[in-house]
Design a protein around this motif. Sequence first.
Motif, mmCIF file in Angstrom:
data_model
loop_
_atom_site.group_PDB
_atom_site.id
_atom_site.type_symbol
_atom_site.label_atom_id
_atom_site.label_comp_id
_atom_site.label_asym_id
_atom_site.label_seq_id
_atom_site.Cartn_x
_atom_site.Cartn_y
_atom_site.Cartn_z
ATOM 1 N N MET A 170 0.821 -1.208 0.000
ATOM 2 C CA MET A 170 0.000 0.000 0.000
ATOM 3 C C MET A 170 0.856 1.260 0.000
ATOM 4 O O MET A 170 0.518 2.255 -0.644
ATOM 5 C CB MET A 170 -0.946 -0.009 1.198
ATOM 6 N N ILE A 171 1.985 1.222 0.700
ATOM 7 C CA ILE A 171 2.886 2.379 0.701
ATOM 8 C C ILE A 171 3.469 2.607 -0.689
ATOM 9 O O ILE A 171 3.559 3.747 -1.158
ATOM 10 C CB ILE A 171 3.997 2.187 1.756
ATOM 11 N N ARG A 172 3.834 1.513 -1.367
ATOM 12 C CA ARG A 172 4.328 1.651 -2.749
ATOM 13 C C ARG A 172 3.239 2.189 -3.671
ATOM 14 O O ARG A 172 3.504 3.029 -4.544
ATOM 15 C CB ARG A 172 4.828 0.300 -3.267
ATOM 16 N N HIS A 173 2.009 1.721 -3.479
ATOM 17 C CA HIS A 173 0.892 2.193 -4.301
ATOM 18 C C HIS A 173 0.675 3.686 -4.080
ATOM 19 O O HIS A 173 0.460 4.442 -5.043
ATOM 20 C CB HIS A 173 -0.375 1.419 -3.952
ATOM 21 N N PHE A 174 0.748 4.118 -2.825
ATOM 22 C CA PHE A 174 0.587 5.545 -2.541
ATOM 23 C C PHE A 174 1.698 6.355 -3.199
ATOM 24 O O PHE A 174 1.445 7.404 -3.804
ATOM 25 C CB PHE A 174 0.583 5.794 -1.030
ATOM 26 N N PHE A 182 -3.540 11.194 -5.229
ATOM 27 C CA PHE A 182 -4.099 11.258 -3.880
ATOM 28 C C PHE A 182 -4.149 12.705 -3.383
ATOM 29 O O PHE A 182 -5.158 13.148 -2.822
ATOM 30 C CB PHE A 182 -3.247 10.413 -2.922
ATOM 31 N N CYS A 183 -3.062 13.425 -3.576
ATOM 32 C CA CYS A 183 -3.002 14.812 -3.093
ATOM 33 C C CYS A 183 -3.968 15.721 -3.845
ATOM 34 O O CYS A 183 -4.521 16.661 -3.270
ATOM 35 C CB CYS A 183 -1.572 15.338 -3.206
ATOM 36 N N ASP A 225 -5.662 12.757 7.446
ATOM 37 C CA ASP A 225 -6.260 13.381 8.629
ATOM 38 C C ASP A 225 -5.191 14.129 9.408
ATOM 39 O O ASP A 225 -4.391 13.523 10.126
ATOM 40 C CB ASP A 225 -6.921 12.329 9.519
ATOM 41 N N PRO A 226 -5.161 15.459 9.281
ATOM 42 C CA PRO A 226 -4.140 16.244 9.990
ATOM 43 C C PRO A 226 -4.251 16.164 11.508
ATOM 44 O O PRO A 226 -3.274 16.418 12.211
ATOM 45 C CB PRO A 226 -4.401 17.685 9.500
ATOM 46 N N PRO A 250 1.581 5.380 9.771
ATOM 47 C CA PRO A 250 1.914 6.567 8.973
ATOM 48 C C PRO A 250 2.509 6.185 7.619
ATOM 49 O O PRO A 250 3.282 5.235 7.503
ATOM 50 C CB PRO A 250 2.958 7.292 9.836
ATOM 51 N N ILE A 251 2.125 6.951 6.612
ATOM 52 C CA ILE A 251 2.737 6.822 5.281
ATOM 53 C C ILE A 251 3.662 8.008 5.042
ATOM 54 O O ILE A 251 4.866 7.858 4.848
ATOM 55 C CB ILE A 251 1.680 6.777 4.159
ATOM 56 N N LYS A 252 3.072 9.212 5.102
ATOM 57 C CA LYS A 252 3.827 10.432 4.836
ATOM 58 C C LYS A 252 3.014 11.614 5.324
ATOM 59 O O LYS A 252 1.835 11.741 4.985
ATOM 60 C CB LYS A 252 4.105 10.557 3.335
ATOM 61 N N GLU A 253 3.622 12.463 6.140
ATOM 62 C CA GLU A 253 2.959 13.655 6.654
ATOM 63 C C GLU A 253 1.619 13.264 7.275
ATOM 64 O O GLU A 253 1.588 12.526 8.246
ATOM 65 C CB GLU A 253 2.836 14.706 5.540
#
Length: 201
Positions: A30-34, A41-42, A150-151, A183-186
Amino acid sequence: MRIPIIILLLASLFAASCGEPPMPPGDEEMIRHFATHEAAFCKVCEIMAESSDGSFHYPPLSPNGIIILDSTEQSDTSYESNDEQDIPVYGLLKPDRILLDSLLSEIGCGFVLVDRREWETADSIYVSLVIPYYSHNIVDAETSKSFVYDPGLRSYRDVRITEHGDLNEIYRRTYNDTTLYKPIKEDWYIKLEHLLFRKNS
């Protein structure tokens, strides 16, 4: 006489294996997919933050629970200046909806759950997204994995965020009700949720 016995043994092994729920995609997958589709996504997040309104399911559901998609055949008229031809859906105009449909198709996710709030005192906008990526139901349980933006997630009580270990392995140790985040990123996370459907006695 041996052949039927072998067939029966294989059939029993197959039946036993069918009783095991399939394993959700691993965290690394999933991390690679993101990472591969991070821009998409962004962009989904950006559109929802800047153009949407309220909390909703996108694409919207009809009263019968059917997802309603914009027709691409009408895309030629979607950019005309006549506002009467475009009724916003949760604040989203048709060009945004067509782009969102394309982005969700790119990232391989069917829908997104949006929670958008405007804070008048702080003059700011809070947006959280849940983008389901995998779901499997059996008679007495449901397992899902989603991408979450979700910040404020780390400030919530009773939220389990783990940086180590694969979420699949953690929940399979007990098979109890489980909600875990990684966590993935930020402000992006993987969410694993495993729910047991308990019968009323």
